[in-house]
Write a protein that holds these residues in place. Structure first.
Motif, PDB file in Angstrom:
ATOM      1  N   ASP A  54     -14.460  -8.186   9.577  1.00 22.59           N
ATOM      2  CA  ASP A  54     -13.072  -8.663   9.521  1.00 22.59           C
ATOM      3  C   ASP A  54     -12.060  -7.538   9.333  1.00 22.59           C
ATOM      4  OD1 ASP A  54     -13.964 -11.314   9.735  1.00 22.59           O
ATOM      5  OD2 ASP A  54     -14.276 -11.449   7.554  1.00 22.59           O
ATOM      6  N   VAL A  55     -12.533  -6.314   9.126  1.00 25.66           N
ATOM      7  CA  VAL A  55     -11.627  -5.186   8.921  1.00 25.66           C
ATOM      8  C   VAL A  55     -10.939  -4.848  10.241  1.00 25.66           C
ATOM      9  CG1 VAL A  55     -11.434  -2.779   8.206  1.00 25.66           C
ATOM     10  CG2 VAL A  55     -13.077  -4.291   7.072  1.00 25.66           C
ATOM     11  N   LYS A  56      -9.617  -4.683  10.190  1.00 27.43           N
ATOM     12  CA  LYS A  56      -8.829  -4.294  11.361  1.00 27.43           C
ATOM     13  C   LYS A  56      -8.264  -2.895  11.132  1.00 27.43           C
ATOM     14  CE  LYS A  56      -7.487  -9.049  12.421  1.00 27.43           C
ATOM     15  NZ  LYS A  56      -6.351  -9.976  12.613  1.00 27.43           N
TER      16      LYS A  56
ATOM     17  N   SER B  87      -6.637  -3.105   7.449  1.00 29.60           N
ATOM     18  CA  SER B  87      -6.158  -4.353   6.844  1.00 29.60           C
ATOM     19  C   SER B  87      -7.295  -5.351   6.826  1.00 29.60           C
ATOM     20  CB  SER B  87      -4.970  -4.919   7.633  1.00 29.60           C
ATOM     21  OG  SER B  87      -5.398  -5.386   8.900  1.00 29.60           O
ATOM     22  N   LEU B  88      -7.195  -6.296   5.888  1.00 20.73           N
ATOM     23  CA  LEU B  88      -8.167  -7.380   5.770  1.00 20.73           C
ATOM     24  C   LEU B  88      -7.410  -8.693   5.608  1.00 20.73           C
ATOM     25  CD1 LEU B  88     -10.920  -5.915   3.387  1.00 20.73           C
ATOM     26  CD2 LEU B  88     -11.251  -6.717   5.733  1.00 20.73           C
TER      27      LEU B  88
ATOM     28  N   SER C 230      -9.993 -10.595  -6.030  1.00 18.09           N
ATOM     29  CA  SER C 230      -8.833  -9.768  -5.675  1.00 18.09           C
ATOM     30  C   SER C 230      -9.033  -9.057  -4.345  1.00 18.09           C
ATOM     31  CB  SER C 230      -8.566  -8.750  -6.784  1.00 18.09           C
ATOM     32  OG  SER C 230      -9.656  -7.846  -6.903  1.00 18.09           O
ATOM     33  N   MET C 231     -10.282  -8.753  -3.986  1.00 21.72           N
ATOM     34  CA  MET C 231     -10.558  -8.124  -2.695  1.00 21.72           C
ATOM     35  C   MET C 231     -10.363  -9.092  -1.539  1.00 21.72           C
ATOM     36  SD  MET C 231     -13.920  -5.811  -3.490  1.00 21.72           S
ATOM     37  CE  MET C 231     -13.893  -4.528  -4.740  1.00 21.72           C
TER      38      MET C 231
ATOM     39  N   GLY D 202      -4.635   2.546  -0.886  1.00 22.21           N
ATOM     40  CA  GLY D 202      -4.390   2.304   0.527  1.00 22.21           C
ATOM     41  C   GLY D 202      -5.636   2.054   1.344  1.00 22.21           C
ATOM     42  N   ASP D 203      -6.811   2.115   0.737  1.00 23.30           N
ATOM     43  CA  ASP D 203      -8.064   1.877   1.444  1.00 23.30           C
ATOM     44  C   ASP D 203      -8.484   0.420   1.281  1.00 23.30           C
ATOM     45  OD1 ASP D 203      -8.201   4.556   2.180  1.00 23.30           O
ATOM     46  OD2 ASP D 203      -9.301   5.108   0.348  1.00 23.30           O
ATOM     47  N   CYS D 204      -9.170  -0.098   2.300  1.00 24.49           N
ATOM     48  CA  CYS D 204      -9.640  -1.484   2.265  1.00 24.49           C
ATOM     49  C   CYS D 204     -11.046  -1.531   1.678  1.00 24.49           C
ATOM     50  CB  CYS D 204      -9.638  -2.084   3.671  1.00 24.49           C
ATOM     51  SG  CYS D 204      -7.994  -2.152   4.424  1.00 24.49           S
TER      52      CYS D 204
END
Length: 209
Positions: A41-43, A50-51, A122-123, A136-138
């Motif tokens: 799902d990571v873009k 973004s997630l 929270s994630m 700033g990292d997913c």
């Protein structure tokens, strides 16, 4: 008998509430494990990621809420019962040690379960480009985090329910020892008129002689 039955029914009601709330928290945790975001799902947009927001966030928050209420109700009732009860001196030390151990284990497992649920939830709250979960990292919750939290929910529920049986409300369950003492008094009240009647007949018998 009335006080004893009232105490048993109150304990059963508390156990039922704790079991129901804990079961709901367990179900929410298990459901969140299957609804959480995954690596696919990571873009990516250059160096940004973004997630999407997942329903695992709401399920995790709900699990924390249900578990918190269950823990608060169970431990509060157990501590209240422990202070109200008056155990015998011989069993006081062992009962107090078992109670404190179960109470500490219950709150420890509760704290770890809440930390796991809050972190994983929270994630799944949604991570926008340039505003990831941290620096700033997913980040994506590992597989089994919600499952481990669900297992800790079970441990917390079992120890909290065990607290209700670690202390016995002796004041409510102890019968009033008035019936044994009342029996001799009743017998004595019956024998006194009989003895008086016998004394009244003796002078009459002597006068006839």
């Amino acid at each position: 008998m009335g006080k004893g039955s009232r105490g048993v029914s109150c304990r059963s009601a508390i156990c039922g509430i704790v079991a129901l709330l804990s079961a709901t928290a367990f179900a929410c945790s298990v459901a969140a494990e299957f609804r959480k975001v995954k690596d696919k799902d990571v873009k990516l947009d250059g160096s940004l990621c973004s997630l999407p927001r997942s329903s695992a966030f709401e399920l995790g928050v709900a699990a924390i809420a249900f578990l918190f209420v269950a823990q608060l109700v169970g431990t509060s009732a157990a501590v209240t019962t422990a202070y109200a009860a008056k155990p015998r001196k011989s069993a006081a030390a062992r009962g107090r040690a078992a109670f404190v151990a179960l109470l500490a284990l219950s709150w420890l497992s509760f704290a770890v379960a809440v930390i796991l649920l809050a972190t994983a939830a929270s994630m799944n709250h949604g991570q926008r480009y340039g505003r990831g979960w941290m620096d700033g990292d997913c980040y994506v919750a590992r597989n089994g985090v919600f499952g481990a939290a669900a297992a800790l929910v079970v441990v917390t529920a079992l120890t909290t329910l065990g607290l209700t049986f670690a202390t016995e409300p002796t004041a409510a369950m102890a019968p009033a020892p008035a019936s044994p003492a009342a029996a001799p008094d009743a017998c004595a009240s019956r024998t006194h008129p009989e003895a008086a009647a016998a004394d009244a007949e003796q002078p009459g018998g002597r006068s006839k002689q």
